[in-house]
Design an enzyme around this catalytic site. Structure first.
Site, mmCIF file in Angstrom:
data_model
loop_
_atom_site.group_PDB
_atom_site.id
_atom_site.type_symbol
_atom_site.label_atom_id
_atom_site.label_comp_id
_atom_site.label_asym_id
_atom_site.label_seq_id
_atom_site.Cartn_x
_atom_site.Cartn_y
_atom_site.Cartn_z
ATOM 1 C CG HIS A 280 0.734 -6.565 3.343
ATOM 2 N ND1 HIS A 280 1.114 -5.345 2.517
ATOM 3 C CD2 HIS A 280 -0.370 -6.771 3.072
ATOM 4 C CE1 HIS A 280 -0.034 -4.754 2.224
ATOM 5 N NE2 HIS A 280 -0.885 -5.604 2.658
ATOM 6 N NE ARG B 119 -4.972 -8.055 -6.619
ATOM 7 C CZ ARG B 119 -6.067 -7.405 -7.174
ATOM 8 N NH1 ARG B 119 -5.980 -7.318 -8.501
ATOM 9 N NH2 ARG B 119 -7.129 -7.194 -6.706
ATOM 10 C CG HIS C 177 -1.917 -1.275 1.439
ATOM 11 N ND1 HIS C 177 -2.814 -1.599 0.271
ATOM 12 C CD2 HIS C 177 -1.820 -2.152 2.522
ATOM 13 C CE1 HIS C 177 -3.048 -2.673 0.821
ATOM 14 N NE2 HIS C 177 -2.596 -2.933 1.880
ATOM 15 C CD GLU D 234 -3.079 -3.990 5.415
ATOM 16 O OE1 GLU D 234 -3.731 -3.072 4.742
ATOM 17 O OE2 GLU D 234 -2.379 -4.939 5.120
HETATM 18 ZN ZN ZN Z 1 -3.149 -4.752 2.921
#
Ligand code: ZN
Length: 697
Positions: A558, A578, A483, A501
């Site tokens: 991740h 992605r 991200h 996150e």
């Molecule tokens: Zn994520």
């Protein structure tokens, strides 16, 4: 005689008629409306020969006929011999749950004219008004037709203070008897309960306020706002615990759950516990300041004597004698056990000290000819907290890697075997949660954040709700992703937020791993590993187990791997790049990759594997543990066994239940529930046996 009640006699408080006028207008406009009646035996229709002869039904019928509207729903929540104290505890389930547009309240012959009932009546009225400020509320004062006695003196004070229209049978009917214009025997056999004629007169008295409101020409009346209470307000919030609330009982020796089905509101003795023998004990662990026991006093004498103790103070028990020295029937009795204790979880203990019968629990009959067992119908906990927890209805998503746990373990009502994410607390347009309860019911969280900044202490500097809580069930591996941070997202994603996150692992198979970080030592190495597809060299997998916590900074490569269930706390953003998707196909196509943007944002080198995982599986019970703090959020966890007080230094608190069940400030909560404690909520107390994850800004 013909009875023509006069409005200026019957209406003892005009109040603010805005809500009633709106109700009348909506009724005339053929809108779908609900009318609820809350009261005692008169409301229940006692002494009328049929349900439709009762004043309540007649008023409802007048509304339908006079305003030519068949779309009106009738809720009669009258229960004989019950007062406004019980009203406080049942108004939510018996009336407010139906979202009524008009509520008519009748307790003036069951309440006494004393300070206790002044306080309980105020608690009841505040509860109704604060549920929905647009609900029309009409107070009805019944009377004893021999003495003119009722609780009107104190109930009128409440009517005036809250500007509610009120009608009185004392001035509307009883005074005609005093003037010799009517005989009490015309309308009642027992000087209390009206017969069919009396019920008709009552409906006529009540109708005067409808006619008055319709003819009244006042254009603008001041907005209805909730004034400060006149009393200590100990009954502002009142909760009833029954045998379905197993979490509330910490010990039970001999009190058998009464599982007979309750068929209607007035079938009111069911759903509690039955004790037949001396020495039976039941202990409740419940939150509140004021406690009352609700039990059956019975004419099937003798009946047991029970003692109640608070917080193990065995010197000062309250005695409950279940024998009722009357002949008209059994009575649902409410006895105060303790008042205005500190607001926290208290231990309320019942012990049957004297039983006069050998009661057989397998018997169909409750009574024997020798007497009766003890029926504890409920325990009521009250307090003066009026703020509301905002419970949210989550949004679930379908994902190629999703599974079935969100439906099967968490009970979310979604079809499909590909449920990947539950957006539990989210105001994001891709999954905007809806408020489930109370005065904001039906609103999306994004609307609530925008229209009620006071709930979030938002001075206007935040244009969107900043956090998002998800539960993620990965049946299969998620794509390898990264991200951006706020700066990169702001510049490249139409002003979106970046995404920080973190994960709390709720469940993981043996030898589970997650992807967090990568093995490239330089940007050049990173680019070549990605471009050449050397995924095994590039990806760094780290072992994880249930109870682990992983912080994922923006720029961290991740992926959640198959078999893992976790709770994610993140910034309110849905921007994901992605890097690699295992060449999987979705609907015959590969999902889009974002290789260039990924390379732009990936941090090189990655944070060490050791620094990435923290362990919180076995934290101390009934203790709030801070798992992580960063610029965007603080995340806490607690395993509750008895009780936990939450008083975090934050504007508002996001809370999710990840295991078990219990209550928060009396609101029942269970695994899969998500909620927000709004700004200024103050201390909350959680009881039961459950795990919760909390976050704050
Ligand atoms: Zn994520």
């Amino acid at each position: 005689m013909t009875f023509k009640p006069e409005a200026d006699k019957c209406i003892v408080n005009r109040g603010n008629l805005t809500n009633l006028k709106r109700f009348i207008k909506r009724a005339k406009d053929s809108e779908k409306l609900t009318v609820g009646f809350l009261g005692g035996s008169i409301t229940q229709g006692f002494a009328s020969t049929a349900a439709d002869k009762c004043y309540a039904y007649r008023v409802y019928d007048k509304i339908k006929k006079n305003y030519k509207n068949e779309n009106i729903k009738y809720i009669n929540a009258g229960i004989g011999a019950t007062d406004s104290e019980f009203g406080c505890a049942r108004v939510e389930s018996d009336i407010l749950a139906y979202e009524p547009d008009l509520v008519i309240v009748e307790f003036s012959v069951n309440d006494e004219s004393d300070p206790h009932y002044f306080e309980t009546y105020e608690g009841l009225i505040r509860r109704i008004i604060s549920h929905n400020e647009k609900t029309a509320v009409l107070l009805v004062f019944s009377v004893f037709y021999d003495s003119g006695k009722n609780a009107e003196r104190i109930h009128r004070k409440i009517a005036r203070h809250y500007m509610l229209p009120a009608v009185s049978m004392r001035s509307g009917i009883y005074e005609l008897m005093l003037e010799g214009k009517m005989e009490n025997t015309d309308i009642t056999a027992d000087n209390l309960h009206p017969n069919d004629t009396g019920h008709g007169y009552m409906a006529d008295v009540i109708w005067t306020v409808f006619d008055f409101a319709e003819e009244d020409a006042t254009e603008e009346e001041p907005k209805h706002t909730l004034p400060s209470p006149l009393t200590e307000n100990s009954y502002a919030h009142s909760v009833r615990y029954k045998n379905k609330d197993e979490f509330a009982v910490s010990l039970n020796e001999g009190f058998l759950p009464d599982t007979r089905e309750q068929k209607e509101v007035s079938d009111c003795f069911k759903g509690g516990w039955i004790s037949g023998d001396s020495g039976d004990r039941i202990v409740f662990n419940i939150v509140g300041s004021t406690f009352a026991a609700q039990y059956m006093r019975t004419i099937h004498r003798p009946a047991p004597i029970v003692k109640v103790y608070v917080d193990e103070d065995y010197e000062n028990g309250v005695v409950l004698d279940a024998s009722f020295d009357e002949d008209w029937g059994d009575k649902l009795s409410l006895t105060t056990i303790a008042k205005n204790l500190p607001y926290k979880a208290h231990k309320i203990e019942f012990e049957t000290v004297e039983s006069f019968i050998e009661w057989d629990p397998d018997t169909e009959e409750l009574y024997t000819k020798e007497g009766s067992p003890f029926m504890l119908v409920s325990v009521v906990a009250s307090d003066n907290k009026e703020r509301e927890i905002i419970h949210l209805d989550p949004v679930c998503t379908h994902n190629i890697w999703g599974g079935t746990k969100l439906r099967e373990d968490f009970g979310y009502d979604y079809e499909g075997d590909d449920l990947g994410e539950c957006w539990g607390i989210s105001a994001h347009p891709n999954g905007d949660g809806v408020v489930k309860n109370g005065k904001y019911k039906g609103m999306h969280l994004s609307e609530l954040f925008k229209n009620h900044p006071e709930l979030f202490n938002n001075d206007g500097s935040e244009d969107r709700f900043p956090l998002l809580t998800k539960i993620i069930d990965a049946r299969d591996d998620l794509s390898i992703q990264v991200h951006p941070d706020d700066t990169y997202a702001g510049e490249n994603e139409n002003g979106s937020l970046g995404k920080m996150e973190c994960w709390y692992v709720l469940d993981a198979p043996e030898n589970a791993t997650l992807v967090a970080g990568h093995n490239a030592k330089s940007k050049d190495e990173l680019v070549s590993m990605i471009n050449e597809g050397r995924w095994n060299d590039f990806i760094r997998e780290i072992p994880v187990k249930k109870g682990d916590f992983i912080q994922i900074d923006p720029g961290t490569v991740h992926a959640i791997k198959g078999g893992i269930l976790l709770l994610e706390t993140q910034q309110n953003s849905d921007i994901t790049y992605r890097v690699y998707d295992y060449d999987r196909l979705q609907n015959g196509k590969k999902r889009e990759l974002h290789v260039k943007k990924s390379i732009d944002v990936i941090t090189v080198p990655a944070k060490s594997a050791e620094d990435s995982v923290l362990h919180f599986a076995d934290t101390k019970k009934d203790t709030l543990v801070k798992m992580y703090e960063c610029k965007y959020y603080k995340v806490y966890k607690a395993d509750v066994e008895k009780s936990l007080e939450i008083d975090l230094p934050a504007d508002y608190v996001l809370l999710s239940v990840t295991e078990g069940e219990g209550a928060i400030d009396g609101d029942r909560i269970k695994k899969g529930d998500h909620m927000i404690l709004p700004n200024g909520y103050g201390k909350a107390v959680v009881t039961g046996d459950l795990q919760i994850i909390l976050s704050t800004k």
